[in-house]
Design an enzyme around this catalytic site. Structure first.
Site, PDB file in Angstrom:
ATOM      1  N   GLU A  59       4.127   8.639  -3.682  1.00 30.34           N
ATOM      2  CA  GLU A  59       4.876   8.181  -2.504  1.00 30.34           C
ATOM      3  C   GLU A  59       6.046   7.274  -2.886  1.00 30.34           C
ATOM      4  O   GLU A  59       6.593   6.569  -2.047  1.00 30.34           O
ATOM      5  CB  GLU A  59       3.940   7.456  -1.545  1.00 30.34           C
ATOM      6  CG  GLU A  59       2.918   8.374  -0.878  1.00 30.34           C
ATOM      7  CD  GLU A  59       2.076   7.671   0.163  1.00 30.34           C
ATOM      8  OE1 GLU A  59       2.288   6.453   0.366  1.00 30.34           O
ATOM      9  OE2 GLU A  59       1.210   8.312   0.759  1.00 30.34           O
TER      10      GLU A  59
ATOM     11  N   GLU B 104       0.888  -1.157   0.000  1.00 31.16           N
ATOM     12  CA  GLU B 104       0.000   0.000   0.000  1.00 31.16           C
ATOM     13  C   GLU B 104       0.923   1.203   0.000  1.00 31.16           C
ATOM     14  O   GLU B 104       1.230   1.775   1.040  1.00 31.16           O
ATOM     15  CB  GLU B 104      -0.927  -0.024   1.220  1.00 31.16           C
ATOM     16  CG  GLU B 104      -2.250   0.699   0.996  1.00 31.16           C
ATOM     17  CD  GLU B 104      -2.150   2.217   1.003  1.00 31.16           C
ATOM     18  OE1 GLU B 104      -1.310   2.768   0.242  1.00 31.16           O
ATOM     19  OE2 GLU B 104      -2.909   2.839   1.733  1.00 31.16           O
TER      20      GLU B 104
END
Length: 684
Positions: free
Chosen positions: A153, A144
């Site tokens: 990210e 994730e």
């Protein structure tokens, strides 16, 4: 190791660095992160669980042991799902130490310590081997690593490294695939966040500088709750396009790439904005899909899952372009290892995928570096502009000497256009000074406003050529302000300038009012609510962290753009504290207290707070509610400013009969320029 955090100082308009205790990271960064929101995201968690079960089953069907690598484990939830699904062992990687410690406690509490190893490292630092962090490569990769932009990210470099070093060839991956979608639209509301628009001031046009109008702007994504931008606020110029997919079960490249989608324009208009979101397939068949699509794409918008950790993206094209219905267009998305950007060409002009991607947009005018997107929207708000112009018209005279105090404000320019004798503007930033000078030059007003790069307490009569200030003006707006009342810095500026004011000087605005209303949030409450159990796992240690704000932070509000987060008023709005700018900042604290009865039935999650500014006797501008609350309690909030939200530790069920009320206490501390507050809810 000491921790320093930036905190707005309303007495100086600066961002001060404050030393915090060693516990700060544990309590603040985790409690104010998106972890609580993710635990409440049942759709996400359920889809991950289904995908993990399917992946573990496929590996077991081949007769292999199931070794899982969970990158970005957070609370350890996905690792516990994997072990429960039958995985033999799981390596859970989490780079953020406080979160890794929390995952260790959660895993231990649920009895999985013998099958889950928490590794407190970045995944690119993890080693494999007899003496390594992992004994062997994994054959199931669970991650994730995504944000609203999907790759922001660092998902691509992490996957690239994992396939090269940490997982077996042909591994199962959950999620298996991600797909990015985009739609070209025209939207006056959204485009107003990207470019300065022409303005009408007393019958004259104020034009944006050519350097600003022709600038591609900042490349960074604008992530918002797109569900709160209704379809009538934009016009689709093309279909929803599938831009590209990434298969996470195969080696992934983080090298820059471009992908194009061609289509005929659905209607004529101005191509300005690209709306984008993504979905993830949890299994190879595509039967388990977790979508980030906004609610208005669903047949039943109420059925759309709400989440704040993954929203939708708005991208602004480098140049606005007129398109004709039926015109063949090519929309191109480019990405490096951390960000996406879009460009539009007539079909047939896009380059091949082997060529270098189109250049990433870059601001060269400086305006996009000093004005946020919501600030652009505020400056472009015609109704707001007219309110300030009407107020200025009532006070600016041919002999007026005006001084403006706000960051990057156009009010001094307006004052010059309205005929003031002299106008000065105090700017805290050299770049802001240059941007305002560009505006003046573009409108043949060079020198009409003297821009001084000094603080109010440094200003002298010499700087003003011996002229006393007859009109002091401010929006007020300061780039360092985080909470609504931080703009009270204007009051401190007014106090610092008292020695230079004429005895009957006009102060605009003449006062500010702090307002409040108790509310029931449709969804925002989830970011602070305890979860208890998540998909059958006890995440109590995480709840303890979220609920641990029982020192300073628990007695503060937090900034939220409430137009993105629907809420319903359970009380009437109330003005609770007024600040008189006609007077100097007092030396003693200002206190007020009272109670506000609940007049509507519902679950009260907290209090919304905002500022309203009285420009003159007749004109007021609100930084919060923009119209009266409806009979049902519906609220409409300013798109340009964040409001303050004070969350109650536990929600309160209101019967709406007026017998229960919110008691409040506010204290304005002049020495720090901040407001301390406390609330209690009680029945009669």
């Amino acid at each position: 190791m000491k921790t320093f955090c930036g905190r707005a100082n309303p007495t100086t308009g600066a961002l001060d660095w404050v030393e915090e205790s060693e516990e700060y990271d544990y309590h603040q960064e985790i409690a104010r992160s998106c972890y609580a929101d993710m635990l409440h995201d049942h759709d996400r968690n359920e889809k991950y669980y289904q995908g993990i079960r399917a992946a573990v089953s496929r590996v077991k069907a081949r007769g292999d042991k199931v070794i899982v690598l969970d990158i970005g484990t957070g609370t350890g939830l996905l690792s516990m799902m994997a072990v429960t699904a039958g995985a033999d062992y799981c390596y859970a990687v989490e780079v953020f130490k406080p979160m890794a410690d929390a995952a260790f406690r959660i895993v231990k509490k649920n009895g999985f310590s013998d099958k889950i190893k928490i590794i407190n490292k970045h995944s690119t630092e993890v080693t494999v081997g007899l003496d390594g962090d992992m004994q062997t490569r994994a054959n199931v990769l669970v991650t994730e690593l995504f944000d609203t932009e999907l790759i922001g990210e660092g998902a691509l470099p992490s996957y690239e490294h994992a396939h090269l070093n940490l997982v077996q060839e042909g591994c199962e991956a959950v999620p298996h695939r991600a797909t990015v979608y985009a739609q070209l639209v025209e939207s006056e509301q959204l485009w107003s966040w990207a470019q300065l628009q022409p303005m009408e001031v007393d019958g004259c046009k104020l034009l944006p500088p050519p350097a600003v109008s022709h600038c591609a702007g900042a490349h960074s994504v604008c992530d918002i709750q797109l569900s709160q931008v209704p379809p009538h606020r934009f016009t689709p110029l093309g279909p929803l396009c599938t831009m590209f997919s990434v298969d996470f079960s195969k080696p992934v490249s983080s090298a820059p790439q471009s992908h194009s989608s061609s289509f005929p324009a659905q209607s004529s208009g101005r191509a300005q904005v690209v709306l984008s979101w993504w979905d993830i397939d949890m299994d190879p068949s595509g039967s388990i899909v977790c979508s980030m699509a906004p609610s208005w794409t669903y047949p039943d918008p109420q059925s759309a899952p709400w989440r704040d950790h993954w929203m939708q993206s708005v991208y602004f094209l480098p140049v606005e372009r007129r398109v004709a219905e039926g015109e063949e267009l090519s929309l191109t998305v480019s990405h490096d290892d951390y960000s996406l950007w879009y460009s539009l060409q007539p079909d047939g002009q896009q380059g091949s995928l082997s060529e270098a991607p189109p250049c990433r947009p870059c601001c060269v005018c400086q305006a996009h570096l000093v004005w946020t997107r919501t600030r652009f929207g505020e400056l472009n708000d015609r109704q707001r502009t007219q309110s300030y112009v009407r107020a200025l018209r009532s006070v600016v005279k041919p002999d007026s000497v005006c001084v403006g105090v706000s960051d990057g404000s156009l009010l001094p320019v307006f004052a010059h256009m309205l005929g003031a004798k002299k106008v000065f503007s105090l700017e805290s930033s050299g770049m802001l000074k240059q941007v305002i000078e560009q505006v003046l030059n573009a409108n043949s007003m060079s020198g009409g406003v003297q821009i001084l790069g000094i603080r109010p307490d440094q200003l002298s009569s010499t700087d003003l050529a011996g002229e006393p200030i007859s009109v002091l003006i401010g929006e007020p707006y300061f780039s360092t302000s985080l909470l609504p009342w931080h703009s009270l810095y204007f009051w401190y500026c007014r106090t610092a300038l008292v020695r230079l004011l004429t005895p009957n000087a006009t102060i605009l605005p003449c006062s500010a009012t702090l307002c409040m209303v108790a509310v029931e949030f449709q969804d925002l409450w989830r970011i602070r609510a305890p979860c208890g159990t998540c998909e059958g796992f006890d995440v109590g240690p995480m709840d303890e962290m979220v609920q641990s704000l029982d020192f300073r932070e628990s007695h503060e509000a937090e900034p939220q753009p409430l137009w993105e987060y629907p809420c319903r008023a359970l009380t009437q709005p109330r003005a609770v504290m007024t600040f008189d700018f006609l007077q100097c900042v007092p030396e003693q604290p200002i206190r007020c207290q009272g109670s506000l009865p609940f007049t509507r039935r519902g679950r009260c999650h907290g209090v919304a707070l905002w500022m309203e500014y009285q420009l003159n006797d007749d004109i007021k501008v609100s930084m919060g509610l923009t119209r009266p609350v409806s009979e049902e309690g519906a609220c409409e909030w300013s798109l340009h400013r964040k409001q303050g939200v004070y969350f109650f530790r536990s929600p309160w069920e209101s019967s709406g009969d007026g017998r229960a009320s919110v008691s409040y206490s506010f204290t304005f501390e002049p020495s720090i320029g901040d407001i301390k507050m406390d609330f209690t809810v009680a029945s009669q």
